[in-house]
Design an enzyme around this catalytic site. Structure first.
Site, PDB file in Angstrom:
ATOM      1  N   TYR A 101       0.817  -1.215   0.000  1.00  0.00           N
ATOM      2  CA  TYR A 101       0.000   0.000   0.000  1.00  0.00           C
ATOM      3  C   TYR A 101       0.850   1.264   0.000  1.00  0.00           C
ATOM      4  O   TYR A 101       0.305   2.371   0.079  1.00  0.00           O
ATOM      5  CB  TYR A 101      -0.930   0.018   1.225  1.00  0.00           C
ATOM      6  CG  TYR A 101      -2.096  -0.919   1.080  1.00  0.00           C
ATOM      7  CD1 TYR A 101      -1.887  -2.293   0.986  1.00  0.00           C
ATOM      8  CD2 TYR A 101      -3.396  -0.461   1.031  1.00  0.00           C
ATOM      9  CE1 TYR A 101      -2.951  -3.170   0.857  1.00  0.00           C
ATOM     10  CE2 TYR A 101      -4.464  -1.320   0.900  1.00  0.00           C
ATOM     11  CZ  TYR A 101      -4.230  -2.678   0.804  1.00  0.00           C
ATOM     12  OH  TYR A 101      -5.284  -3.545   0.674  1.00  0.00           O
ATOM     13  N   LYS A 160       3.605 -14.105   6.111  1.00  0.00           N
ATOM     14  CA  LYS A 160       3.873 -15.125   5.093  1.00  0.00           C
ATOM     15  C   LYS A 160       5.408 -15.186   4.943  1.00  0.00           C
ATOM     16  O   LYS A 160       5.977 -15.078   3.844  1.00  0.00           O
ATOM     17  CB  LYS A 160       3.181 -14.721   3.772  1.00  0.00           C
ATOM     18  CG  LYS A 160       3.231 -15.767   2.678  1.00  0.00           C
ATOM     19  CD  LYS A 160       2.238 -16.895   2.860  1.00  0.00           C
ATOM     20  CE  LYS A 160       2.444 -17.967   1.807  1.00  0.00           C
ATOM     21  NZ  LYS A 160       1.651 -19.174   2.054  1.00  0.00           N
ATOM     22  N   ASP A 168      -2.311 -17.753   5.184  1.00  0.00           N
ATOM     23  CA  ASP A 168      -3.301 -18.641   4.541  1.00  0.00           C
ATOM     24  C   ASP A 168      -3.914 -19.577   5.574  1.00  0.00           C
ATOM     25  O   ASP A 168      -5.128 -19.793   5.625  1.00  0.00           O
ATOM     26  CB  ASP A 168      -2.692 -19.412   3.354  1.00  0.00           C
ATOM     27  CG  ASP A 168      -1.243 -19.811   3.546  1.00  0.00           C
ATOM     28  OD1 ASP A 168      -0.650 -19.407   4.571  1.00  0.00           O
ATOM     29  OD2 ASP A 168      -0.695 -20.526   2.695  1.00  0.00           O
ATOM     30  N   ASP A 227      -5.864  -5.724   5.659  1.00  0.00           N
ATOM     31  CA  ASP A 227      -7.025  -5.264   4.905  1.00  0.00           C
ATOM     32  C   ASP A 227      -7.935  -6.451   4.568  1.00  0.00           C
ATOM     33  O   ASP A 227      -9.150  -6.422   4.786  1.00  0.00           O
ATOM     34  CB  ASP A 227      -6.536  -4.567   3.625  1.00  0.00           C
ATOM     35  CG  ASP A 227      -7.632  -3.765   2.953  1.00  0.00           C
ATOM     36  OD1 ASP A 227      -8.702  -3.612   3.554  1.00  0.00           O
ATOM     37  OD2 ASP A 227      -7.420  -3.290   1.827  1.00  0.00           O
TER      38      ASP A 227
END
Ligand code: NAD
Length: 362
Positions: free
Chosen positions: A124, A191, A225, A249
Site C-alpha cells: 500500500y 507469510k 493462509d 485489509d
C-alpha cells in the site's frame, strides 16, 4: 469540554452514514464542534482536488476526525484518498474490532477479535511501475541484474517495503492495545516462509517486541493462509491479531464476515496524537442515496472515537443503544434480515432515529 472534530462525509453512501453517525453521537449530549471538510469526488467537484490542503490542515489542527468512505477506482485513475490521508498524517495503526452483537444473523456467536493492521507500508506504499513505461523497463533490468531472476518484459511492478521500524512500532502498538483493553493474546500473521526479507523482518521484529510483554500477554504466530482457515473454523481462540497492511485489509473483511457483515464493522486509524475514525466498509456506490445501508459500522466508529476522546459515559450510552436496537431487530436495515426484501426493514436514518430514541429513553 467541547471537542473539535473534523467531519469528512466522504462520497457514495458516506454522506448518509456519516450524517446518521453525527446525529447519534450528538444525541449522547457530548459537546462536539464539527468542522466539515471535503475529500474524494465531492472535493474534486468543488475544489478540483481529491484531497484538498484545507482538509489536511483541518485534520492536523483538530487531531480527531470522523470520516465516511471514499471511492477509489479499480486499476487506473487516482490513487486512494483513504491511503493518502493515512500516509499524510502518519496514521500508522489501523484498529478494527470485530464483535458479534446479539440479534445479528451470523454463523458465529460471541466473537470478540481485534485486527491491528500496519497502515503505512507494504504493497500500500503506492510505489508502482506501470507495464511498458520506460522507468518500468529500467527497474526490471536492475532487478534482474541484482536478483539473477527473469521478469517478463510486459510486467507491471508493485513494491512491498516493510521496515524494522514500522514493524516494531505496530507490534508494540498491538501489545499496548492488548494491555490497555484487558486482552490476553496477540497473534502475529505473516507469510515469512515465502517473503523472507519483508514478512520475515515483520516476524523477527514482532518476536523481539513480544519478549518485552512475556508473562503479561501471550504471543503466537500464524501464516496468513492458515490463519484464514483457522478464523473460519475456530475464530474464538483468537484475540488480538497484528498484521502487515495487505493481510490486515483482507482479514478485516473476513472478520467482518464472521460477525455479520461490513454493516457493523467499525475502525480507527491512529497515529501519534492524531486519529481518524471510519467504518471498514467502502462507499458501496450501488446503494448511494437510497437511505438503505446499515449505519451501524459508522456509528460504532463513533463509539471508538468517543472512547478515544475519553467520553466514557457517552461511549457506553451509544454502544448500548446500538446493541439494543440490533437485539430488538425492529428498526434495522435490510442486511439484518434473512429476506433482504423484508417489508419491515427501515432505512439508514430511521435506524439512527431508533438508536437516538434509545439514548434519550435511558
Ligand atoms: P464496499 O465495502 O463499499 O461494499 C461491498 C458490499 O458490502 C456492498 O455492495 C454491500 O453489499 C455491503 N456493504 C458495505 N457497506 C455496507 C453497509 N453500511 N450496510 C450494508 N451493507 C454494506 O466495497 P467495494 O464495493 O469493494 O468498494 C466500493 C468503493 O469503496 C471502492 O471504490 C473502494 O475502493 C472504496 N473503499 C473505500 C474505503 C474507505 O473509504 N475507507 C474502504 C473500502 C473500500
Amino acid at each position: 469540554m467541547t471537542h473539535k472534530v473534523t467531519l469528512i462525509p466522504g462520497d457514495g453512501i458516506g454522506l448518509e452514514v456519516s450524517l446518521a453517525a453525527k446525529r447519534c453521537i450528538e444525541a449522547t449530549g457530548v459537546k462536539i464542534e464539527w468542522e466539515e471538510a471535503l475529500a474524494g469526488s465531492l472535493a474534486l467537484e468543488k475544489t478540483g482536488e481529491l484531497l484538498p490542503k484545507s482538509t489536511l490542515d483541518s485534520l492536523r489542527k483538530n487531531k480527531v476526525a470522523l470520516k465516511g468512505p471514499i471511492i477509489t477506482p479499480i486499476g487506473g485513475g487516482f490513487r486512494s484518498v483513504n491511503v493518502g490521508i493515512r500516509q499524510a498524517l502518519g496514521l500508522y495503526a489501523c484498529v478494527r474490532p470485530a464483535k458479534t452483537y446479539p440479534g445479528v444473523k451470523s454463523l458465529y456467536k460471541d466473537i470478540d477479535l481485534v485486527i491491528i493492521r500496519e497502515n503505512s507500508e507494504d504493497l500500500y506504499a503506492g510505489i508502482e511501475f506501470e507495464e511498458g513505461k520506460p522507468a518500468t523497463k529500467k527497474i526490471i533490468q536492475e532487478i534482474e541484474k541484482y536478483s539473477q531472476k527473469e521478469i517478463r518484459p510486459d510486467s507491471g511492478i508493485s513494491i512491498k517495503p516493510i521496515s524494522k521500524t514500522a514493524s516494531e512500532r505496530i507490534v508494540r502498538f498491538a501489545f499496548e492495545y492488548a494491555l490497555k483493553h484487558g486482552r490476553k493474546k496477540v497473534t502475529l500473521v505473516h507469510k515469512a516462509n515465502i517473503m523472507k526479507f519483508t514478512d520475515g523482518l515483520f516476524l523477527k521484529a514482532g518476536r523481539e517486541v513480544a519478549r518485552d510483554y512475556a508473562g503479561k500477554i501471550s504471543f503466537s504466530e500464524a501464516i496468513v493462509d492458515n490463519m484464514c482457515m483457522q478464523l473460519v473454523q475456530k475464530p474464538h481462540i483468537y484475540d488480538v491479531l497484528v498484521l502487515p497492511n495487505l493481510y490486515g485489509d483482507i482479514l478485516s473483511d473476513l472478520c467482518a464476515g464472521l460477525i455479520g457483515g461490513l454493516g457493523i464493522a467499525p475502525g480507527a486509524n491512529i497515529g501519534d496524537g492524531l486519529a481518524v475514525f471510519e467504518a471498514v466498509h467502502g462507499s458501496a456506490p450501488k446503494y448511494k442515496g437510497l437511505n438503505k445501508v446499515n449505519p451501524s459500522a459508522m456509528i460504532l466508529s463513533g463509539v471508538l472515537m468517543l472512547e478515544y476522546l475519553k467520553e466514557e459515559k457517552a461511549c457506553r450510552a451509544l454502544e448500548n443503544a446500538v446493541k439494543s436496537v440490533i437485539a430488538e431487530g425492529r428498526y434495522v436495515t435490510y442486511d439484518f434480515k434473512s429476506d433482504p426484501d423484508d417489508p419491515h426493514t427501515v432505512g439508514t436514518q430511521e435506524m439512527a432515529d431508533a438508536i437516538i430514541q434509545k439514548i434519550k429513553n435511558k
